[in-house]
Design a protein around this motif. Structure first.
Motif, PDB file in Angstrom:
ATOM      1  N   ALA A 133       0.749  -1.287  -0.136  1.00  0.00           N
ATOM      2  CA  ALA A 133      -0.016  -0.083   0.104  1.00  0.00           C
ATOM      3  C   ALA A 133       0.984   1.149  -0.038  1.00  0.00           C
ATOM      4  N   PRO A 134       0.693   2.392  -0.727  1.00  0.00           N
ATOM      5  CA  PRO A 134      -0.602   2.215  -1.878  1.00  0.00           C
ATOM      6  C   PRO A 134      -0.301   1.376  -2.790  1.00  0.00           C
ATOM      7  N   LYS A 135      -1.457   0.773  -3.396  1.00  0.00           N
ATOM      8  CA  LYS A 135      -1.486  -0.233  -4.320  1.00  0.00           C
ATOM      9  C   LYS A 135      -0.741   0.473  -5.787  1.00  0.00           C
ATOM     10  N   ARG A 136      -0.174  -0.421  -6.452  1.00  0.00           N
ATOM     11  CA  ARG A 136       0.444   0.027  -7.586  1.00  0.00           C
ATOM     12  C   ARG A 136      -0.175  -0.446  -8.962  1.00  0.00           C
ATOM     13  N   VAL A 137      -0.267   0.715  -9.647  1.00  0.00           N
ATOM     14  CA  VAL A 137      -1.008   0.511 -11.103  1.00  0.00           C
ATOM     15  C   VAL A 137      -0.298  -0.601 -11.843  1.00  0.00           C
ATOM     16  N   SER A 138       0.807  -0.860 -11.733  1.00  0.00           N
ATOM     17  CA  SER A 138       1.455  -1.914 -12.500  1.00  0.00           C
ATOM     18  C   SER A 138       0.990  -3.342 -11.986  1.00  0.00           C
ATOM     19  N   HIS A 139       0.195  -3.466 -11.097  1.00  0.00           N
ATOM     20  CA  HIS A 139      -0.508  -4.911 -10.830  1.00  0.00           C
ATOM     21  C   HIS A 139      -1.302  -5.176 -12.096  1.00  0.00           C
ATOM     22  N   HIS A 140      -1.740  -4.299 -12.888  1.00  0.00           N
ATOM     23  CA  HIS A 140      -2.570  -4.719 -14.110  1.00  0.00           C
ATOM     24  C   HIS A 140      -1.804  -5.354 -15.005  1.00  0.00           C
ATOM     25  N   ARG A 141      -0.330  -5.130 -15.142  1.00  0.00           N
ATOM     26  CA  ARG A 141       0.465  -5.844 -16.208  1.00  0.00           C
ATOM     27  C   ARG A 141       1.374  -7.081 -15.184  1.00  0.00           C
ATOM     28  N   HIS A 142       0.715  -7.232 -14.032  1.00  0.00           N
ATOM     29  CA  HIS A 142       1.191  -8.404 -13.221  1.00  0.00           C
ATOM     30  C   HIS A 142       2.368  -8.080 -12.739  1.00  0.00           C
ATOM     31  N   VAL A 143       2.846  -7.024 -12.346  1.00  0.00           N
ATOM     32  CA  VAL A 143       3.906  -6.509 -11.578  1.00  0.00           C
ATOM     33  C   VAL A 143       3.343  -6.387 -10.049  1.00  0.00           C
ATOM     34  N   GLU A 144       3.453  -7.154  -9.162  1.00  0.00           N
ATOM     35  CA  GLU A 144       2.956  -7.169  -7.863  1.00  0.00           C
ATOM     36  C   GLU A 144       4.252  -7.236  -6.898  1.00  0.00           C
ATOM     37  N   HIS A 145       4.023  -6.708  -5.663  1.00  0.00           N
ATOM     38  CA  HIS A 145       4.643  -6.712  -4.650  1.00  0.00           C
ATOM     39  C   HIS A 145       3.919  -6.986  -3.470  1.00  0.00           C
ATOM     40  N   LEU A 146       4.228  -8.156  -2.757  1.00  0.00           N
ATOM     41  CA  LEU A 146       3.368  -8.398  -1.515  1.00  0.00           C
ATOM     42  C   LEU A 146       3.974  -7.898  -0.376  1.00  0.00           C
ATOM     43  N   VAL A 147       3.125  -7.437   0.798  1.00  0.00           N
ATOM     44  CA  VAL A 147       3.527  -7.154   2.066  1.00  0.00           C
ATOM     45  C   VAL A 147       4.113  -8.455   2.528  1.00  0.00           C
ATOM     46  N   PRO A 148       4.986  -8.397   3.861  1.00  0.00           N
ATOM     47  CA  PRO A 148       5.257  -9.616   4.757  1.00  0.00           C
ATOM     48  C   PRO A 148       3.970 -10.398   5.097  1.00  0.00           C
ATOM     49  N   THR A 149       4.134 -11.555   5.634  1.00  0.00           N
ATOM     50  CA  THR A 149       2.936 -12.023   6.135  1.00  0.00           C
ATOM     51  C   THR A 149       2.437 -11.547   7.313  1.00  0.00           C
ATOM     52  N   GLU A 150       3.347 -10.912   8.220  1.00  0.00           N
ATOM     53  CA  GLU A 150       3.210 -10.311   9.525  1.00  0.00           C
ATOM     54  C   GLU A 150       2.348  -8.929   9.386  1.00  0.00           C
ATOM     55  N   VAL A 151       2.891  -8.465   8.458  1.00  0.00           N
ATOM     56  CA  VAL A 151       2.145  -7.178   7.899  1.00  0.00           C
ATOM     57  C   VAL A 151       0.735  -7.259   7.605  1.00  0.00           C
ATOM     58  N   MET A 152       0.529  -8.216   7.059  1.00  0.00           N
ATOM     59  CA  MET A 152      -0.679  -8.570   6.323  1.00  0.00           C
ATOM     60  C   MET A 152      -1.702  -9.073   7.676  1.00  0.00           C
ATOM     61  N   THR A 153      -1.133 -10.071   8.570  1.00  0.00           N
ATOM     62  CA  THR A 153      -2.031 -10.311   9.709  1.00  0.00           C
ATOM     63  C   THR A 153      -2.440  -9.256  10.568  1.00  0.00           C
ATOM     64  N   GLY A 154      -1.465  -8.310  10.643  1.00  0.00           N
ATOM     65  CA  GLY A 154      -1.767  -7.329  11.469  1.00  0.00           C
ATOM     66  C   GLY A 154      -2.972  -6.356  10.785  1.00  0.00           C
ATOM     67  N   LYS A 155      -2.895  -6.210   9.566  1.00  0.00           N
ATOM     68  CA  LYS A 155      -4.027  -5.506   8.930  1.00  0.00           C
ATOM     69  C   LYS A 155      -5.511  -6.267   9.152  1.00  0.00           C
ATOM     70  N   ILE A 156      -5.264  -7.974   9.130  1.00  0.00           N
ATOM     71  CA  ILE A 156      -6.451  -8.673   9.263  1.00  0.00           C
ATOM     72  C   ILE A 156      -7.000  -8.179  10.721  1.00  0.00           C
ATOM     73  N   LYS A 157      -6.101  -8.441  11.760  1.00  0.00           N
ATOM     74  CA  LYS A 157      -6.634  -8.206  12.900  1.00  0.00           C
ATOM     75  C   LYS A 157      -7.118  -6.643  13.093  1.00  0.00           C
ATOM     76  N   ALA A 158      -6.833  -5.733  12.424  1.00  0.00           N
ATOM     77  CA  ALA A 158      -7.399  -4.418  12.593  1.00  0.00           C
ATOM     78  C   ALA A 158      -8.563  -4.420  12.082  1.00  0.00           C
ATOM     79  N   ALA A 159      -9.075  -5.167  10.705  1.00  0.00           N
ATOM     80  CA  ALA A 159     -10.143  -5.546  10.118  1.00  0.00           C
ATOM     81  C   ALA A 159     -11.297  -6.228  11.031  1.00  0.00           C
TER      82      ALA A 159
END
Length: 287
Positions: free
Chosen positions: A115-141
């Motif tokens: 985040a912020p999400k990148r426009v290039s994900h449309h051309r399949h260029v993606e960058h993931l956050v570490p698992t622990e960052v995503m689990t923190g976001k899930i807990k916040a949700a």
């Protein structure tokens, strides 16, 4: 929203899969999906981003929430809303959940890209956050939702960007963090069949319904099959073909009478009869 509506949708996801959920960008489409008996509708960032010609990466939470509210205002169809990366870190995810829950979403999808999400994900260029960052976001949700039946779907792009096994490990961690369902995009039939067998909770996928029959999807064990492609591409292809024909001086391919017949039918699909009733009840005869 009636809390029973979310509770029923959650129950069906957990016990009655596969639920078939097509592309649903607006209230008119939602009413069509409802009329046809679909299990829900998918308001995706991709479709909204294309409609505004800015990419979902540049959408705001206000734009997404307004689109969701417009659908829910005129349809009882269960709505799965693509919350993207939650518009930022864990604090922004909390705000995303507040807004989309208030707009009437039955389920919110959150993904593990940066985040912020990148426009290039449309051309399949993606960058993931570490698992622990995503689990923190899930807990916040989880902490941000007011209705415990609001379904939270954690999506991973790890199959494409790391490995299938890494994606499964992420999904397990996302379940442990409080996600109600997970979503992953598999790359071959073997992975498609294996994912629901190896994961401990409801699994969703994002693809064309046409890949399998409903019976085959059920045998595979998917809780949610979401198709963001078929409706979007069918509508745009038909529009482009008709306009291209007219621009070169040819008929659109649909007779004028048929076109106006379809146009007239939209008032019934949109539910205008209840508005006509108000006018009939409040307007003096003959005016």
């Amino acid at each position: 929203m009636n809390d029973l509506a979310r509770a029923d949708f959650r129950r069906r996801v957990e016990n009655e899969g596969p639920l078939m959920v097509p592309y649903c960008p607006d209230a008119l489409t939602a009413r069509l999906c409802e009329q046809l008996g679909f299990d829900g509708g998918y308001l995706d960032g991709g479709g909204l981003g294309y409609a505004l010609a800015v990419s979902e990466a540049l959408l705001t939470i206000t734009e997404l929430a307004q689109a969701a509210a417009a659908v829910r205002r005129r349809s009882a169809l269960p709505l799965v809303v693509d919350g993207g990366v939650g518009f930022g870190d864990a604090v922004h995810v909390a705000r995303t959940v507040w807004e989309l829950e208030n707009a009437g979403a039955h389920a919110i999808e959150l993904e593990d890209q940066v985040a912020p999400k990148r426009v290039s994900h449309h051309r399949h260029v993606e960058h993931l956050v570490p698992t622990e960052v995503m689990t923190g976001k899930i807990k916040a949700a989880v902490g941000a939702r007011r209705d415990p039946d609001l379904l939270l779907i954690a999506r991973t792009g790890a199959v494409q960007n790391e490995s299938f096994d890494a994606a499964l490990q992420r999904c397990e961690a996302y379940f442990e963090a409080g996600a109600d369902a997970v979503m992953l995009l598999t790359q071959n039939p073997e992975q498609l069949a294996e994912a629901p067998r190896r994961l401990p909770g409801p699994v969703a996928t994002l693809t064309s319904f046409d890949l399998h029959t409903p019976e085959e999807w059920a045998q595979l064990g998917y809780a949610l099959v979401i198709d963001p492609v078929t409706g979007h591409t069918a509508a745009f292809s038909a529009l482009r073909e008709a306009y291209e024909r007219q621009r070169t001086g040819r008929p659109s391919g649909r007779s004028v009478a048929e076109a106006f017949e379809v146009y007239e039918s939209l008032q019934h699909l949109a539910g205008f009869e209840e508005l006509y009733d108000i006018e009939r009840a409040t307007t003096e005869p003959g005016t």
